[in-house]
Scaffold this motif. Structure first.
Motif, PDB file in Angstrom:
ATOM      1  N   GLU A 123      29.806  40.044  50.482  1.00 24.48           N
ATOM      2  CA  GLU A 123      28.344  40.076  50.542  1.00 24.48           C
ATOM      3  C   GLU A 123      27.850  40.217  51.977  1.00 24.48           C
ATOM      4  O   GLU A 123      26.873  40.938  52.241  1.00 24.48           O
ATOM      5  CB  GLU A 123      27.766  38.810  49.911  1.00 24.48           C
ATOM      6  N   GLN A 124      28.514  39.542  52.917  1.00 28.48           N
ATOM      7  CA  GLN A 124      28.103  39.633  54.317  1.00 28.48           C
ATOM      8  C   GLN A 124      28.253  41.035  54.877  1.00 28.48           C
ATOM      9  O   GLN A 124      27.523  41.428  55.791  1.00 28.48           O
ATOM     10  CB  GLN A 124      28.916  38.649  55.165  1.00 28.48           C
ATOM     11  N   GLU A 125      29.232  41.789  54.369  1.00 26.50           N
ATOM     12  CA  GLU A 125      29.555  43.094  54.941  1.00 26.50           C
ATOM     13  C   GLU A 125      28.944  44.264  54.176  1.00 26.50           C
ATOM     14  O   GLU A 125      29.203  45.417  54.489  1.00 26.50           O
ATOM     15  CB  GLU A 125      31.074  43.263  55.019  1.00 26.50           C
ATOM     16  N   THR A 126      28.143  43.976  53.145  1.00 23.10           N
ATOM     17  CA  THR A 126      27.527  45.047  52.348  1.00 23.10           C
ATOM     18  C   THR A 126      26.035  44.759  52.182  1.00 23.10           C
ATOM     19  O   THR A 126      25.538  43.712  52.594  1.00 23.10           O
ATOM     20  CB  THR A 126      28.180  45.158  50.964  1.00 23.10           C
ATOM     21  N   THR A 127      25.332  45.692  51.569  1.00 24.85           N
ATOM     22  CA  THR A 127      23.916  45.510  51.266  1.00 24.85           C
ATOM     23  C   THR A 127      23.632  46.000  49.848  1.00 24.85           C
ATOM     24  O   THR A 127      24.484  46.625  49.208  1.00 24.85           O
ATOM     25  CB  THR A 127      23.030  46.321  52.241  1.00 24.85           C
ATOM     26  N   ASP A 128      22.423  45.728  49.375  1.00 22.22           N
ATOM     27  CA  ASP A 128      22.016  46.198  48.052  1.00 22.22           C
ATOM     28  C   ASP A 128      21.946  47.721  47.985  1.00 22.22           C
ATOM     29  O   ASP A 128      21.948  48.298  46.897  1.00 22.22           O
ATOM     30  CB  ASP A 128      20.652  45.617  47.684  1.00 22.22           C
ATOM     31  N   GLU A 129      21.890  48.367  49.150  1.00 19.38           N
ATOM     32  CA  GLU A 129      21.867  49.832  49.178  1.00 19.38           C
ATOM     33  C   GLU A 129      23.197  50.434  48.735  1.00 19.38           C
ATOM     34  O   GLU A 129      23.244  51.558  48.245  1.00 19.38           O
ATOM     35  CB  GLU A 129      21.572  50.336  50.593  1.00 19.38           C
ATOM     36  N   THR A 130      24.280  49.680  48.934  1.00 20.65           N
ATOM     37  CA  THR A 130      25.606  50.240  48.671  1.00 20.65           C
ATOM     38  C   THR A 130      26.354  49.573  47.523  1.00 20.65           C
ATOM     39  O   THR A 130      27.281  50.165  46.977  1.00 20.65           O
ATOM     40  CB  THR A 130      26.480  50.137  49.940  1.00 20.65           C
ATOM     41  N   VAL A 131      25.954  48.374  47.142  1.00 20.37           N
ATOM     42  CA  VAL A 131      26.713  47.625  46.134  1.00 20.37           C
ATOM     43  C   VAL A 131      25.787  47.114  45.034  1.00 20.37           C
ATOM     44  O   VAL A 131      24.795  46.435  45.299  1.00 20.37           O
ATOM     45  CB  VAL A 131      27.467  46.441  46.778  1.00 20.37           C
ATOM     46  N   GLU A 132      26.121  47.448  43.796  1.00 16.87           N
ATOM     47  CA  GLU A 132      25.341  46.999  42.643  1.00 16.87           C
ATOM     48  C   GLU A 132      25.561  45.518  42.368  1.00 16.87           C
ATOM     49  O   GLU A 132      24.623  44.787  42.052  1.00 16.87           O
ATOM     50  CB  GLU A 132      25.730  47.808  41.408  1.00 16.87           C
ATOM     51  N   ASP A 133      26.806  45.097  42.427  1.00 24.22           N
ATOM     52  CA  ASP A 133      27.150  43.699  42.177  1.00 24.22           C
ATOM     53  C   ASP A 133      28.549  43.447  42.733  1.00 24.22           C
ATOM     54  O   ASP A 133      29.332  44.385  42.934  1.00 24.22           O
ATOM     55  CB  ASP A 133      27.117  43.387  40.679  1.00 24.22           C
ATOM     56  N   ILE A 134      28.843  42.176  42.985  1.00 24.25           N
ATOM     57  CA  ILE A 134      30.162  41.763  43.463  1.00 24.25           C
ATOM     58  C   ILE A 134      30.745  40.827  42.421  1.00 24.25           C
ATOM     59  O   ILE A 134      30.166  39.777  42.130  1.00 24.25           O
ATOM     60  CB  ILE A 134      30.069  41.054  44.826  1.00 24.25           C
ATOM     61  N   CYS A 135      31.876  41.198  41.846  1.00 27.69           N
ATOM     62  CA  CYS A 135      32.512  40.422  40.782  1.00 27.69           C
ATOM     63  C   CYS A 135      33.886  39.936  41.231  1.00 27.69           C
ATOM     64  O   CYS A 135      34.502  40.493  42.141  1.00 27.69           O
ATOM     65  CB  CYS A 135      32.672  41.265  39.519  1.00 27.69           C
ATOM     66  N   VAL A 136      34.360  38.899  40.568  1.00 25.66           N
ATOM     67  CA  VAL A 136      35.725  38.424  40.748  1.00 25.66           C
ATOM     68  C   VAL A 136      36.433  38.513  39.411  1.00 25.66           C
ATOM     69  O   VAL A 136      35.820  38.342  38.350  1.00 25.66           O
ATOM     70  CB  VAL A 136      35.745  36.972  41.282  1.00 25.66           C
ATOM     71  N   LEU A 137      37.720  38.817  39.451  1.00 29.42           N
ATOM     72  CA  LEU A 137      38.563  38.788  38.260  1.00 29.42           C
ATOM     73  C   LEU A 137      39.676  37.799  38.559  1.00 29.42           C
ATOM     74  O   LEU A 137      40.438  37.980  39.517  1.00 29.42           O
ATOM     75  CB  LEU A 137      39.135  40.177  37.985  1.00 29.42           C
ATOM     76  N   GLY A 138      39.746  36.724  37.797  1.00 29.11           N
ATOM     77  CA  GLY A 138      40.727  35.679  38.105  1.00 29.11           C
ATOM     78  C   GLY A 138      41.275  35.027  36.859  1.00 29.11           C
ATOM     79  O   GLY A 138      40.749  35.190  35.756  1.00 29.11           O
ATOM     80  N   GLY A 139      42.342  34.255  37.057  1.00 30.94           N
ATOM     81  CA  GLY A 139      42.962  33.558  35.937  1.00 30.94           C
ATOM     82  C   GLY A 139      44.465  33.702  35.970  1.00 30.94           C
ATOM     83  O   GLY A 139      45.031  34.316  36.884  1.00 30.94           O
ATOM     84  N   PRO A 140      45.167  33.151  34.991  1.00 31.17           N
ATOM     85  CA  PRO A 140      46.633  33.152  34.973  1.00 31.17           C
ATOM     86  C   PRO A 140      47.194  34.540  34.681  1.00 31.17           C
ATOM     87  O   PRO A 140      47.214  34.978  33.535  1.00 31.17           O
ATOM     88  CB  PRO A 140      46.977  32.162  33.850  1.00 31.17           C
ATOM     89  N   SER A 141      47.639  35.231  35.715  1.00 32.05           N
ATOM     90  CA  SER A 141      47.987  36.652  35.535  1.00 32.05           C
ATOM     91  C   SER A 141      49.027  37.110  36.555  1.00 32.05           C
ATOM     92  O   SER A 141      48.675  37.698  37.580  1.00 32.05           O
ATOM     93  CB  SER A 141      46.721  37.512  35.664  1.00 32.05           C
ATOM     94  N   HIS A 142      50.305  36.832  36.292  1.00 35.17           N
ATOM     95  CA  HIS A 142      51.354  37.367  37.148  1.00 35.17           C
ATOM     96  C   HIS A 142      51.396  38.885  37.021  1.00 35.17           C
ATOM     97  O   HIS A 142      51.411  39.431  35.912  1.00 35.17           O
ATOM     98  CB  HIS A 142      52.728  36.815  36.743  1.00 35.17           C
ATOM     99  N   ALA A 143      51.419  39.562  38.156  1.00 39.10           N
ATOM    100  CA  ALA A 143      51.428  41.027  38.149  1.00 39.10           C
ATOM    101  C   ALA A 143      52.615  41.578  37.371  1.00 39.10           C
ATOM    102  O   ALA A 143      52.494  42.571  36.641  1.00 39.10           O
ATOM    103  CB  ALA A 143      51.459  41.542  39.584  1.00 39.10           C
ATOM    104  N   GLU A 144      53.765  40.940  37.528  1.00 40.61           N
ATOM    105  CA  GLU A 144      54.975  41.430  36.869  1.00 40.61           C
ATOM    106  C   GLU A 144      54.817  41.434  35.348  1.00 40.61           C
ATOM    107  O   GLU A 144      55.319  42.332  34.661  1.00 40.61           O
ATOM    108  CB  GLU A 144      56.175  40.551  37.261  1.00 40.61           C
ATOM    109  N   GLU A 145      54.122  40.436  34.813  1.00 43.06           N
ATOM    110  CA  GLU A 145      53.934  40.357  33.372  1.00 43.06           C
ATOM    111  C   GLU A 145      52.827  41.289  32.887  1.00 43.06           C
ATOM    112  O   GLU A 145      52.917  41.854  31.795  1.00 43.06           O
ATOM    113  CB  GLU A 145      53.658  38.906  32.975  1.00 43.06           C
ATOM    114  N   VAL A 146      51.785  41.445  33.701  1.00 39.72           N
ATOM    115  CA  VAL A 146      50.734  42.403  33.354  1.00 39.72           C
ATOM    116  C   VAL A 146      51.322  43.808  33.267  1.00 39.72           C
ATOM    117  O   VAL A 146      51.015  44.579  32.342  1.00 39.72           O
ATOM    118  CB  VAL A 146      49.591  42.362  34.383  1.00 39.72           C
TER     119      VAL A 146
END
Length: 352
Positions: A123-146
């Motif tokens: 958020e500090q490095e962007t503005t509403d002019e360039t970014v619609e929204d900032i989301c996070v994707l998190g949870g129990p998710s080992h890359a190897e298993e995905v």
């Protein structure tokens, strides 16, 4: 949808596979030319995901501008320490081309010196002019298993509550389920702080301590995460969900977890530098331990496991002394502090 995954590590690559499987137009960006060439020519990323064949539709580039301009949605899948610089460059590209995107990040940690969550850095490095929204994707998710299409459930939250449904839609598949969570702070704090506890549990494993000790550290560690997270504005109930206990369990009990493996290596006698070098990947829990310890001092929150791990990592106390400090703390009640936080959070009924 046109999507660019920024980062060619294990999790970025596995998410690119999910997105390609959902028939999105997926481009990956990485600075390592050899990795980019391997993805394009051999459809593998052997350093991070051994024995995995990537969909031929995934195309990789080493030009950030090309990746940014390709995308309607950007997935930031780089270590926390690289997020600020990368985001600043993204913003400049978007601004110069008058383009706007949705950003989702998967980095699990806190910025070292500022103690900011990753969405706050973006958020500090962007503005509403360039970014619609900032989301996070998190949870129990080992890359190897995905990457192996093992059933996985995660959660997404956002800054402005505009992009979560899009994130849910583009990632959801028959083996990758996405829940919407309204608590951005909780999802990010849970994902960050569980790495601290995973290092501690790994150290216990390396010392050949039993399941009793590991279960105790996981359980008490969750209390620490909830205490600090709630003080920072999170909903304490978030830590009973995927981004709390779910992510903590998977990270603190599996050899897929680099934080867990780092703890084992430390207990076996390797220095922190040697363990990180042998890992060949960033161990986010190391910097997060320092940041969380400083935050606990700032907020006046008791975090004994974090404090002792901080001393173990940075003040060079022995395993025996660290263990003694935890076991011989002042006698107390199991739920002290947490009940008060829950009562304060829900006393007026506004969070029910």
């Amino acid at each position: 949808m046109n999507i660019s995954v920024l980062g060619t590590g294990s999790f970025g690559t596995s998410l690119a596979m999910v997105l390609a499987g959902n028939r999105h137009d997926v481009m990956m960006y990485g600075r390592n030319e050899a990795v980019v060439d391997e993805i394009n020519s051999r459809h593998t990323n052997g350093h991070y995901l051994k024995d995995i064949t990537l969909p031929e539709e995934i195309y990789a580039v080493s030009n950030l501008e090309e990746a940014v301009l390709h995308a309607e949605l950007l997935v930031i899948a780089v270590p926390v320490k690289a997020v600020r610089g990368l985001t600043r460059n993204i913003h400049e590209i978007l601004l110069s081309h008058r383009k706007k995107v949705l950003i989702v990040h998967v980095a699990k940690g806190l910025e070292l010196n500022t103690h900011l969550r990753v969405s706050e850095v973006i958020e500090q490095e962007t503005t509403d002019e360039t970014v619609e929204d900032i989301c996070v994707l998190g949870g129990p998710s080992h890359a190897e298993e995905v990457a192996l299409k093992s059933p996985t459930t995660v959660s997404t939250a956002s800054l402005h509550n505009k992009g979560v449904e899009t994130v849910q839609d583009v990632f959801m598949s028959k083996y990758f389920r996405v829940y919407i969570n309204e608590d951005l702070i909780g999802v990010e704090i849970g994902g960050a702080l569980k790495n601290i506890i995973a290092i501690a549990v790994g150290a216990l494993h390396g010392l050949n301590f039993g399941d009793n000790a590991k279960a105790a550290i996981i359980t008490r560690g969750l209390q620490e995460i909830a205490r600090l997270g709630t003080k920072m504005g999170a909903d304490p109930l978030t830590f009973l969900g995927l981004s709390g206990i779910g992510d903590l369990i998977v990270t603190a009990t599996s050899h897929h977890s680099r934080n867990f493996r780092c703890g084992i290596m430390l207990a076996e006698g390797l220095s922190l530098e040697e363990a990180e070098e042998k890992m060949g990947m960033v161990v986010e829990g190391v910097n997060t331990t320092r940041a969380a310890y400083e935050l606990s001092e700032e907020y006046g929150v008791e975090m004994p496991i974090t404090k002792v791990l901080h001393q173990y990592l940075f003040d060079d106390i022995s395993e025996e002394e660290a263990f003694y400090k935890l076991m011989m703390r002042e006698k107390t009640s199991e739920s002290i502090g947490l009940k008060e936080l829950l009562h304060e959070q829900y006393k007026d009924g506004s969070n029910q």
